[in-house]
Design an enzyme around this catalytic site. Structure first.
Site, PDB file in Angstrom:
ATOM      1  N   LYS A 179     -15.910  26.627   3.713  1.00  0.00           N
ATOM      2  CA  LYS A 179     -17.144  27.342   4.029  1.00  0.00           C
ATOM      3  C   LYS A 179     -18.323  26.587   3.418  1.00  0.00           C
ATOM      4  CE  LYS A 179     -15.447  32.093   4.624  1.00  0.00           C
ATOM      5  NZ  LYS A 179     -15.659  33.521   4.288  1.00  0.00           N
TER       6      LYS A 179
ATOM      7  N   ASP B 282     -25.739  35.583  30.317  1.00  0.00           N
ATOM      8  CA  ASP B 282     -25.656  37.026  30.097  1.00  0.00           C
ATOM      9  C   ASP B 282     -27.002  37.585  29.631  1.00  0.00           C
ATOM     10  OD1 ASP B 282     -24.016  39.528  29.636  1.00  0.00           O
ATOM     11  OD2 ASP B 282     -24.855  39.223  27.632  1.00  0.00           O
TER      12      ASP B 282
ATOM     13  N   GLU C 164     -27.571  36.976  34.965  1.00  0.00           N
ATOM     14  CA  GLU C 164     -27.295  38.411  35.002  1.00  0.00           C
ATOM     15  C   GLU C 164     -28.658  39.109  34.865  1.00  0.00           C
ATOM     16  OE1 GLU C 164     -24.754  41.902  32.758  1.00  0.00           O
ATOM     17  OE2 GLU C 164     -26.014  40.526  31.637  1.00  0.00           O
TER      18      GLU C 164
END
Length: 578
Positions: A121, A333, A387
């Protein structure tokens, strides 16, 4: 924009004439934004290839280079199993403009510090506190036992060897919308490779020439259908390794199918520990830091499209999926939510002023225009679908005309129409004139993707067309040996008629959601606490369509026949006809 090209837009729709100043202004801002990117070192080409530089990269000599943009923090360091998670061990060097860089030489034996499969990380220090985060540019993550996603180093010894060239789309688009995880008849999470081996031949045989994959970009919450993205550059590890996704796309190309990615640049998951949210340990970073940065209905974060680093991140993201995975285009989207400050909520869009007034979010309009311009610049012939339900004029017209450059928009009113009819009208009360008017009510010379039912209707809490029509009788009377009840007879007939009418009149492309082609009998429900984490409804029962003793085969064959008719006559791509 040449005056003659703008005139084409106005001649097509004279009501746009009063909006010419705003159309010209948008185009001017687009050209200025593009020029700003071109004026950067390396120009727009290097800018959109930033994914090769940002994040964590293994070099040919086994050294590792890390680069991040993280302004306003005290420091960054790379931590993981390789250094016992010591935040003082591998610290990044501060650069200008909020950037941080780390270079790690190979080990003494010449091997890289990070090995395949190692967990790591980035430790971000702010206000003397350490926060463990995932790189925004990470290309592979896996879910830990704590249910939090973490970066896993993935670097195969041999890069994937592509075997098949990209197919040429002939203009008629027959889209099979699919979710890899639910593509098995078994109650389990299916894999990229199983989808490639089992579903692609079926999709090809069914007569489709395009696969639209949803839920590929990594999302921590499975039940979000892939629309709450946490890692934008990582293909979901639920379904396999990155090379497995490449295998899927390669197999699709070998079968002559193009593949579109359902891309979500309209918002991002608000997850902090394994998402992009609070990457800089505050509300800013890639997002607006005020109320504009939150979507109340979706409970998610909204991008600041004017931020240069946000543009780098998102535009590079598009190029990454096309260059590294060979996607042939995108279904964007939530475009309506992007286009308006109101996100389209409660708007009636009854006047052209609603599209060109202060409610329109110019920043988002310009970002989408840049995205389409650059997609075509580097991968000509790519397909982009919006969309979008508001009917923004010129959204699906060329940029030079004053449009935003999309190829298609989803005809989102059509599934709503059919559900409304089935809910509230007797069959004999259907008004065919009204149905035809709705099916053909779209902007002239702006192409639509027609579909009779959406993936949302397949979800638990709603019903697919087949379920609305036949409901519980599907469980007892779908055998060819069972009595042919009026409910089943009517259901199969109307299922076919509704889809044929929509296919023939509703647009310039056709879309079917996985399983609807044969009237899948059950809803879709992802494993969750409310269903005891069950996978029972998280599947598609293709065995029903393949069983010669069941009536599902009739709907499946009708769907196949519609595609064969379109392939023969190419009526989708023949242009408008009254």
């Amino acid at each position: 924009m040449e005056p003659s090209q703008l005139n084409v837009l106005i001649e097509r729709d004279g009501y746009l004439a009063p909006q010419i100043p705003e159309i010209k202004r948008r185009y001017k801002v687009f050209r200025e934004s593009l020029q700003k990117l071109q004026d950067l070192p390396g120009g727009v080409d290097q800018f959109t290839l930033s994914y090769r530089e940002y994040g964590v990269h293994l070099n040919a000599d086994n050294s590792i280079t890390c680069l991040e943009w993280c302004p306003g923090v005290q420091g960054l360091s790379l931590v993981g199993d390789f250094n016992n998670w010591d935040p003082n061990s591998h610290a990044y060097k501060s650069l200008e403009f909020g950037k941080w860089r780390l270079e790690i030489p190979p080990n003494e034996d010449g091997s890289p510090l990070l090995k395949n499969g190692i967990v790591y990380k980035i430790a971000v220090k702010k206000n003397d506190q350490i926060f463990y985060k995932l790189s925004p540019w990470t290309t592979y993550v896996e879910k830990a036992k704590t249910n939090i996603y973490e970066m896993v180093f993935y670097h195969p010894q041999q890069p994937y060897q592509w075997r098949n060239s990209l197919p040429h789309n002939n203009g008629s688009l027959r889209i099979y919308e699919a979710h890899v995880g639910i593509s098995s008849p078994e109650g389990k999470v299916n894999t990229y490779r199983a989808f490639a081996d089992d579903l692609i031949p079926r999709i090809k045989k069914q007569g489709y020439n395009c696969i639209q994959l949803m839920a590929v970009m990594e999302h921590a919450y499975y039940g979000s259908f892939g629309y709450q993205i946490t890692s934008f550059f990582a293909p979901s590890s639920r379904f396999g390794k990155p090379d497995d996704l490449k295998y899927l796309i390669d197999e699709a190309h070998g079968a002559g199918l193009i593949v579109l990615l359902d891309v979500v640049h309209s918002h991002a998951s608000k997850n902090v520990e394994d998402g992009l949210n609070k990457w800089t340990c505050d509300d800013g970073g890639y997002f607006h830091s005020n109320a504009r940065g939150y979507h109340s209905q979706w409970d998610s974060r909204l991008f600041d499209y004017t931020n240069l680093e946000t543009q780098r991140f998102l535009l590079s993201n598009l190029r990454y999926w096309q260059e590294e995975y060979k996607f042939d285009g995108f279904r964007f989207d939530g475009v309506t939510s992007m286009l308006y400050h109101s996100h389209g909520l409660g708007d009636c869009f009854g006047s052209y002023d609603d599209y060109f007034g202060l409610n329109t979010d110019t920043d988002s309009v310009i970002y989408l225009t840049l995205a389409n311009y650059l997609i075509q610049k580097y991968h000509p012939g790519s397909v982009t679908i919006a969309e979008e339900f508001s009917g923004m004029p010129a959204l699906c017209r060329p940029i030079e005309e004053g449009g935003q450059g999309f190829d298609y928009r989803l005809a989102m009113s059509l599934p709503d129409m059919w559900i409304k009819i089935l809910k509230h009208q007797q069959d004999e009360d259907w008004n065919i004139a009204d149905i035809v008017t709705t099916l053909e009510n779209r902007r002239y010379m702006e192409k639509n993707v027609a579909y009779a039912e959406s993936h949302d209707q397949a979800l638990v809490g709603d019903k697919s067309l087949a379920f609305w029509l036949m409901d519980k009788e599907m469980y007892d009377f779908m055998s060819v040996d069972a009595p042919f009840t009026p409910v089943i007879e009517r259901g199969i007939a109307l299922h076919n008629i509704i889809r044929l009418l929509t296919y023939g009149l509703g647009g310039e492309a056709w879309l079917n959601f996985i399983g609807n082609e044969f009237g899948h009998p059950e809803w879709l429900d992802f494993p969750r606490v409310g269903n005891n984490e069950s996978f029972h409804y998280c599947r598609r029962q293709f065995n029903l369509a393949d069983d010669p003793n069941l009536r599902y085969k009739f709907m499946n064959l009708f769907d196949q026949a519609m595609n064969e008719m379109e392939e023969k006559h190419q009526f989708l791509s023949r242009g408008p006809l009254y």
